[in-house]
Design a protein around this motif. Structure first.
Motif, mmCIF file in Angstrom:
data_model
loop_
_atom_site.group_PDB
_atom_site.id
_atom_site.type_symbol
_atom_site.label_atom_id
_atom_site.label_comp_id
_atom_site.label_asym_id
_atom_site.label_seq_id
_atom_site.Cartn_x
_atom_site.Cartn_y
_atom_site.Cartn_z
ATOM 1 N N ILE A 14 9.162 98.592 70.837
ATOM 2 C CA ILE A 14 8.127 98.290 71.827
ATOM 3 C C ILE A 14 8.820 98.063 73.170
ATOM 4 C CG2 ILE A 14 6.329 96.667 72.503
ATOM 5 C CD1 ILE A 14 5.955 96.057 69.512
ATOM 6 N N PRO A 15 8.449 98.856 74.181
ATOM 7 C CA PRO A 15 9.106 98.678 75.483
ATOM 8 C C PRO A 15 8.635 97.386 76.153
ATOM 9 C CG PRO A 15 7.415 100.361 75.633
ATOM 10 C CD PRO A 15 7.487 99.952 74.201
ATOM 11 N N PHE A 26 12.039 104.837 80.081
ATOM 12 C CA PHE A 26 12.015 104.675 78.631
ATOM 13 C C PHE A 26 11.333 105.877 77.973
ATOM 14 C CE2 PHE A 26 9.733 103.298 74.809
ATOM 15 C CZ PHE A 26 10.786 102.865 74.037
ATOM 16 N N ILE A 27 10.224 106.297 78.546
ATOM 17 C CA ILE A 27 9.484 107.438 77.993
ATOM 18 C C ILE A 27 10.324 108.708 78.075
ATOM 19 C CG2 ILE A 27 7.478 108.942 78.371
ATOM 20 C CD1 ILE A 27 5.930 106.382 79.172
ATOM 21 N N GLU A 28 11.023 108.890 79.162
ATOM 22 C CA GLU A 28 11.851 110.085 79.342
ATOM 23 C C GLU A 28 12.974 110.173 78.310
ATOM 24 O OE1 GLU A 28 11.545 112.699 81.421
ATOM 25 O OE2 GLU A 28 9.650 111.868 82.130
ATOM 26 N N GLN A 29 13.471 109.042 77.857
ATOM 27 C CA GLN A 29 14.580 109.078 76.907
ATOM 28 C C GLN A 29 14.115 109.234 75.456
ATOM 29 O OE1 GLN A 29 15.927 106.397 74.694
ATOM 30 N NE2 GLN A 29 14.127 105.121 74.952
ATOM 31 N N LEU A 30 12.793 109.213 75.213
ATOM 32 C CA LEU A 30 12.285 109.422 73.856
ATOM 33 C C LEU A 30 12.512 110.868 73.422
ATOM 34 C CD1 LEU A 30 8.906 107.457 73.961
ATOM 35 C CD2 LEU A 30 10.984 106.823 72.725
ATOM 36 N N ARG A 31 12.569 111.068 72.120
ATOM 37 C CA ARG A 31 12.764 112.411 71.566
ATOM 38 C C ARG A 31 11.559 113.291 71.875
ATOM 39 N NH1 ARG A 31 14.067 110.284 65.618
ATOM 40 N NH2 ARG A 31 15.815 108.974 66.158
ATOM 41 N N LEU A 32 11.821 114.583 72.029
ATOM 42 C CA LEU A 32 10.726 115.524 72.260
ATOM 43 C C LEU A 32 9.962 115.818 70.972
ATOM 44 C CD1 LEU A 32 12.401 118.059 74.706
ATOM 45 C CD2 LEU A 32 10.759 116.258 75.237
ATOM 46 N N VAL A 33 10.672 115.825 69.853
ATOM 47 C CA VAL A 33 10.050 116.079 68.557
ATOM 48 C C VAL A 33 10.252 114.844 67.693
ATOM 49 C CG1 VAL A 33 10.047 117.545 66.513
ATOM 50 C CG2 VAL A 33 10.525 118.544 68.751
#
Length: 187
Positions: A14-15, A26-33
């Motif tokens: 949880i951010p 934070f969202i940008e560093q999440l996985r694409l898949v």
């Protein structure tokens, strides 16, 4: 859930950021898949999804291929199917000869459990080989225009379906039923 170390799944926490830029980072560093496990699914869920997607893509590609030649030097659909059916027929193994199979199994002890199983598998394989040989031969005969159509084929032909399409539909149904039979026998 309110502990600082809580994560839904590995790297899915949880951010807790105060600025929009931090949240966006934070969202940008999440996985694409995302992994199926992140949603509580088994890892095979991804395999199933990928299989269905590839099947869908291939069916779409096949459905948009031209059915007739456009006057170019390319092969027609019928000639490609005829050639491929002939190629597959040439690669089919010969039929098993029942008395030879029986004699060979007797040498090894025909009542041994493994040999009984082998005999059952040979019978199933022979059934598959026979159906494949028959349907491919029928397909070639349909392309040649020499096949005798059944009543259901005739009704499809009245609906202006080319003969090859009628035989292809019957072939799909026959092979699908054969797959169901061999699957239920094994399970």
């Amino acid at each position: 859930m309110f502990a600082d170390t809580f994560q839904f799944y590995t790297d899915y926490k949880i951010p807790k950021y105060k600025t929009m830029e931090d949240v966006m980072g934070f969202i940008e560093q999440l996985r694409l898949v995302d992994s199926p496990e992140a949603f509580g699914l088994h890892a095979n869920a991804d395999i199933t999804y990928q299989t269905k997607m590839s099947t869908s893509v291939l069916e779409t590609i096949m459905s948009i291929q031209p059915k007739d030649s456009g006057g170019g030097s390319g092969e027609t659909r019928e000639s490609v199917v005829y050639r491929l059916a002939g190629d597959m027929l040439s690669k089919l193994p010969p039929d098993y000869i029942p008395h030879e199979v029986k004699d060979r199994l007797k040498k090894y002890g025909h009542l041994q459990p493994l040999n009984i199983f082998l005999k059952q598998e040979i019978d199933r394989m022979q059934r598959v080989i026979g159906v494949v040989r028959t349907t491919l031969t029928d397909l070639k005969l349909a392309i040649d225009g020499t096949i005798i159509m059944s009543e259901s084929d005739k009704s499809n032909a009245k609906n202006r379906k080319p003969e090859i399409d009628v035989v292809m539909e019957n072939m799909k149904t026959t092979w699908r039923n054969l797959g169901d039979i061999t699957y239920t026998i094994r399970n």
